[in-house]
Design a protein around this motif. Structure first.
Motif, PDB file in Angstrom:
ATOM      1  N   ASP A 239       0.825  -1.207   0.000  1.00 15.93           N
ATOM      2  CA  ASP A 239       0.000   0.000   0.000  1.00 15.93           C
ATOM      3  C   ASP A 239       0.861   1.260   0.000  1.00 15.93           C
ATOM      4  O   ASP A 239       0.543   2.255  -0.674  1.00 15.93           O
ATOM      5  N   GLU A 240       1.973   1.239   0.741  1.00 16.00           N
ATOM      6  CA  GLU A 240       2.864   2.401   0.769  1.00 16.00           C
ATOM      7  C   GLU A 240       3.521   2.619  -0.595  1.00 16.00           C
ATOM      8  O   GLU A 240       3.675   3.765  -1.044  1.00 16.00           O
ATOM      9  N   ILE A 241       3.893   1.539  -1.256  1.00 13.06           N
ATOM     10  CA  ILE A 241       4.500   1.663  -2.587  1.00 13.06           C
ATOM     11  C   ILE A 241       3.491   2.195  -3.591  1.00 13.06           C
ATOM     12  O   ILE A 241       3.795   3.088  -4.390  1.00 13.06           O
ATOM     13  N   ILE A 242       2.283   1.666  -3.545  1.00 17.04           N
ATOM     14  CA  ILE A 242       1.237   2.136  -4.465  1.00 17.04           C
ATOM     15  C   ILE A 242       0.953   3.616  -4.226  1.00 17.04           C
ATOM     16  O   ILE A 242       0.832   4.405  -5.177  1.00 17.04           O
ATOM     17  N   SER A 243       0.861   4.001  -2.982  1.00 18.59           N
ATOM     18  CA  SER A 243       0.599   5.408  -2.654  1.00 18.59           C
ATOM     19  C   SER A 243       1.712   6.317  -3.171  1.00 18.59           C
ATOM     20  O   SER A 243       1.454   7.452  -3.590  1.00 18.59           O
ATOM     21  N   HIS A 244       2.940   5.821  -3.166  1.00 21.14           N
ATOM     22  CA  HIS A 244       4.077   6.620  -3.622  1.00 21.14           C
ATOM     23  C   HIS A 244       4.090   6.800  -5.140  1.00 21.14           C
ATOM     24  O   HIS A 244       4.615   7.797  -5.644  1.00 21.14           O
ATOM     25  N   LEU A 245       3.494   5.860  -5.873  1.00 25.77           N
ATOM     26  CA  LEU A 245       3.619   5.847  -7.334  1.00 25.77           C
ATOM     27  C   LEU A 245       2.328   6.094  -8.101  1.00 25.77           C
ATOM     28  O   LEU A 245       2.382   6.390  -9.303  1.00 25.77           O
ATOM     29  N   GLU A 246       1.180   5.972  -7.474  1.00 29.99           N
ATOM     30  CA  GLU A 246      -0.079   5.904  -8.223  1.00 29.99           C
ATOM     31  C   GLU A 246      -0.438   7.199  -8.947  1.00 29.99           C
ATOM     32  O   GLU A 246      -1.248   7.183  -9.886  1.00 29.99           O
ATOM     33  N   GLU A 247       0.158   8.317  -8.571  1.00 29.95           N
ATOM     34  CA  GLU A 247      -0.143   9.568  -9.276  1.00 29.95           C
ATOM     35  C   GLU A 247       0.340   9.547 -10.729  1.00 29.95           C
ATOM     36  O   GLU A 247      -0.069  10.377 -11.536  1.00 29.95           O
ATOM     37  N   HIS A 248       1.207   8.593 -11.062  1.00 25.43           N
ATOM     38  CA  HIS A 248       1.777   8.555 -12.408  1.00 25.43           C
ATOM     39  C   HIS A 248       1.036   7.629 -13.361  1.00 25.43           C
ATOM     40  O   HIS A 248       1.376   7.587 -14.548  1.00 25.43           O
ATOM     41  N   GLY A 249       0.022   6.903 -12.889  1.00 23.31           N
ATOM     42  CA  GLY A 249      -0.739   6.049 -13.793  1.00 23.31           C
ATOM     43  C   GLY A 249      -1.454   4.936 -13.054  1.00 23.31           C
ATOM     44  O   GLY A 249      -1.370   4.812 -11.823  1.00 23.31           O
ATOM     45  N   SER A 250      -2.133   4.113 -13.833  1.00 24.15           N
ATOM     46  CA  SER A 250      -2.912   3.005 -13.275  1.00 24.15           C
ATOM     47  C   SER A 250      -1.994   1.818 -12.999  1.00 24.15           C
ATOM     48  O   SER A 250      -1.384   1.272 -13.924  1.00 24.15           O
ATOM     49  N   ILE A 251      -1.922   1.417 -11.743  1.00 27.16           N
ATOM     50  CA  ILE A 251      -1.085   0.285 -11.344  1.00 27.16           C
ATOM     51  C   ILE A 251      -1.905  -0.995 -11.467  1.00 27.16           C
ATOM     52  O   ILE A 251      -2.956  -1.147 -10.841  1.00 27.16           O
TER      53      ILE A 251
ATOM     54  N   VAL B  35       6.474  -3.377  -9.842  1.00 25.91           N
ATOM     55  CA  VAL B  35       5.215  -2.652 -10.025  1.00 25.91           C
ATOM     56  C   VAL B  35       4.907  -2.605 -11.512  1.00 25.91           C
ATOM     57  O   VAL B  35       5.727  -2.109 -12.297  1.00 25.91           O
ATOM     58  N   MET B  36       3.732  -3.103 -11.897  1.00 27.11           N
ATOM     59  CA  MET B  36       3.327  -3.078 -13.304  1.00 27.11           C
ATOM     60  C   MET B  36       2.274  -1.997 -13.515  1.00 27.11           C
ATOM     61  O   MET B  36       1.256  -1.968 -12.830  1.00 27.11           O
ATOM     62  N   PHE B  37       2.540  -1.123 -14.495  1.00 32.46           N
ATOM     63  CA  PHE B  37       1.592  -0.083 -14.885  1.00 32.46           C
ATOM     64  C   PHE B  37       0.800  -0.526 -16.115  1.00 32.46           C
ATOM     65  O   PHE B  37       1.091  -1.546 -16.732  1.00 32.46           O
TER      66      PHE B  37
END
Length: 424
Positions: A361-373, A389-391
């Motif tokens: 969840d912490e990783i997703i929160s750090h990256l999700e602004e850049h696209g759909s994970i 992490v796959m986008f």
């Protein structure tokens, strides 16, 4: 067999040819400034010849010239009369690990070699050609048995192949017991301060020792061949990137992207052409990798154009950003491994140097602004937390990489690269 002209008797000579296969014999012809080197088989010798026909090998700044010898095999008489073979049995072994897909530690090496005799000391280090270790046995016969038993074998199935030679050192000096060096005869030694080399003369270039020729690292990475479309002959170090998004791009984001393919010297955004930038790479081969793998990539809604520049370098000035001494340059250490991971942008990124207690969840929160994970996976490798992490597409993954590489997550500076895996 290969015959090589050379300038001096240098152990780095072996490093140029070990990536292509096992070296059976080496004869130094000092009077002629030459050497005779016998590979284990003809395909290995042919691969070395073909590779160095496109990439100029050199040792300590001196070019080395390679050609086939008229000798089919080095005989005992030739060895005795033409030079000394650097294969005299010794209790210290020089071990090179080829195809190292998994981390190799002092403990792993001790487990592999100790069944053949008492291991006194181990020193590990990273050269441009790959991971190496010096292993000192108590008895010379133990080292001979270990070499005969383990030469050419894999530590793990299908990878981490052992290439073992006798060292010409008489004694290893180990000052610290840690993950890089160990004196099993003196367990009371202190642990080393992080970043300090274990033993003078064994350490890697990142610790201040001369870096081995780049050609050896390239050979170790690509197994004697080059990626399709790469010639290895380019000598232009500066790249022109155009069709950038001037509202979102900056020098550090360009650094994060281009440093995947080599060390960055400096970057300059062209103020009269705000969608253009010059990127000076460490050498021509690294520049060729960047042009090859990034041409046509999409970033911030723009399809990048990446070409060689007419400028040989970028002049230092107020509008240039210097990265030559940046500790974020990836190729100062583990150059062969970084070359091996070079690829065009993919949908999946690999995160390392993560906090040990990090969650998905912490990783997703750090990256999700850049696209759909689409998917994530957190795992441990050699006791260190990593993640995949796959986008949804390559552009989103590229944006996440250029924006979040070398950023802080829970007090840890994270490292991001593209992964060539197709699924998690």
């Amino acid at each position: 067999m290969l015959v090589m002209r050379f300038r001096r008797d240098c152990p780095d000579l072996l490093q140029l040819f070990q990536p292509f296969g096992v070296i059976n014999k080496l004869v130094m012809l000092r009077a002629k400034n030459q050497a005779l080197l016998q590979m284990q088989d003809v395909p290995a010798a042919v691969s070395a010849m073909q590779f160095y026909a496109n990439v100029q090998p050199s040792i300590r700044g001196r070019n080395v010239y390679v050609q086939f010898s008229s000798h089919q095999e080095l005989t005992t008489m030739e060895q005795n009369t033409q030079g000394r073979v650097d294969e005299e049995p010794n209790r210290i072994l020089l071990v090179t690990i080829h195809h190292m897909l998994y981390p190799i530690t002092v403990e792993v090496l001790h487990q592999v070699f100790s069944p053949h005799g008492y291991v006194e000391k181990i020193v590990t280090f990273q050269k441009s050609a790959g991971f190496q270790a010096l292993i000192q046995f108590q008895l010379r016969q133990s080292a001979v048995v270990a070499r005969n038993s383990l030469q050419g074998r894999n530590i793990y199935d299908g990878c981490c192949q052992l290439d073992i030679q006798f060292s010409n050192l008489e004694e290893l000096q180990v000052n610290y017991n840690n993950e890089r060096s160990r004196d099993f005869t003196n367990p009371s030694l202190p642990s080393e301060q992080k970043g300090r080399p274990s033993q003078p003369g064994y350490g890697d270039a990142g610790a201040g020792y001369p870096q081995m020729n780049n050609a050896a690292a390239i050979a170790a990475a690509f197994g004697g061949g080059l990626p399709s479309g790469i010639t290895g002959t380019n000598d232009r170090c500066t790249v022109l990137a155009s069709n950038l998004n001037p509202d979102r791009i900056d020098e550090d984001k360009l650094f994060n992207l281009f440093s995947l393919y080599g060390n960055i010297v400096r970057i300059k955004l062209l103020r009269n052409k705000p969608d253009h930038a010059l990127v000076q790479m460490g050498d021509g081969f690294q520049a060729e990798l960047a042009v090859h793998f990034l041409k046509g990539a999409t970033l911030f809604g723009k399809r990048l154009e990446v070409n060689f520049s007419k400028h040989p370098n970028i002049t230092m000035g107020a509008e240039t950003h210097e990265y030559l001494n940046s500790n974020l340059n990836r190729f100062n250490r583990n150059a062969a491994k970084n070359y091996r991971y070079c690829c065009s942008p993919t949908k999946m990124i690999h995160l390392s140097t993560l906090p040990q207690d990090v969650t998905e969840d912490e990783i997703i929160s750090h990256l999700e602004e850049h696209g759909s994970i689409v998917n994530t996976k957190v795992f441990e490798m050699n006791g260190k937390k990593q993640a995949l992490v796959m986008f949804e597409n390559e552009e989103q993954a590229t944006e996440a990489l250029v924006c979040k590489h070398a950023t802080t997550l829970a007090d840890s500076m994270i490292r991001i690269s593209f992964s060539q895996l197709q699924t998690i």
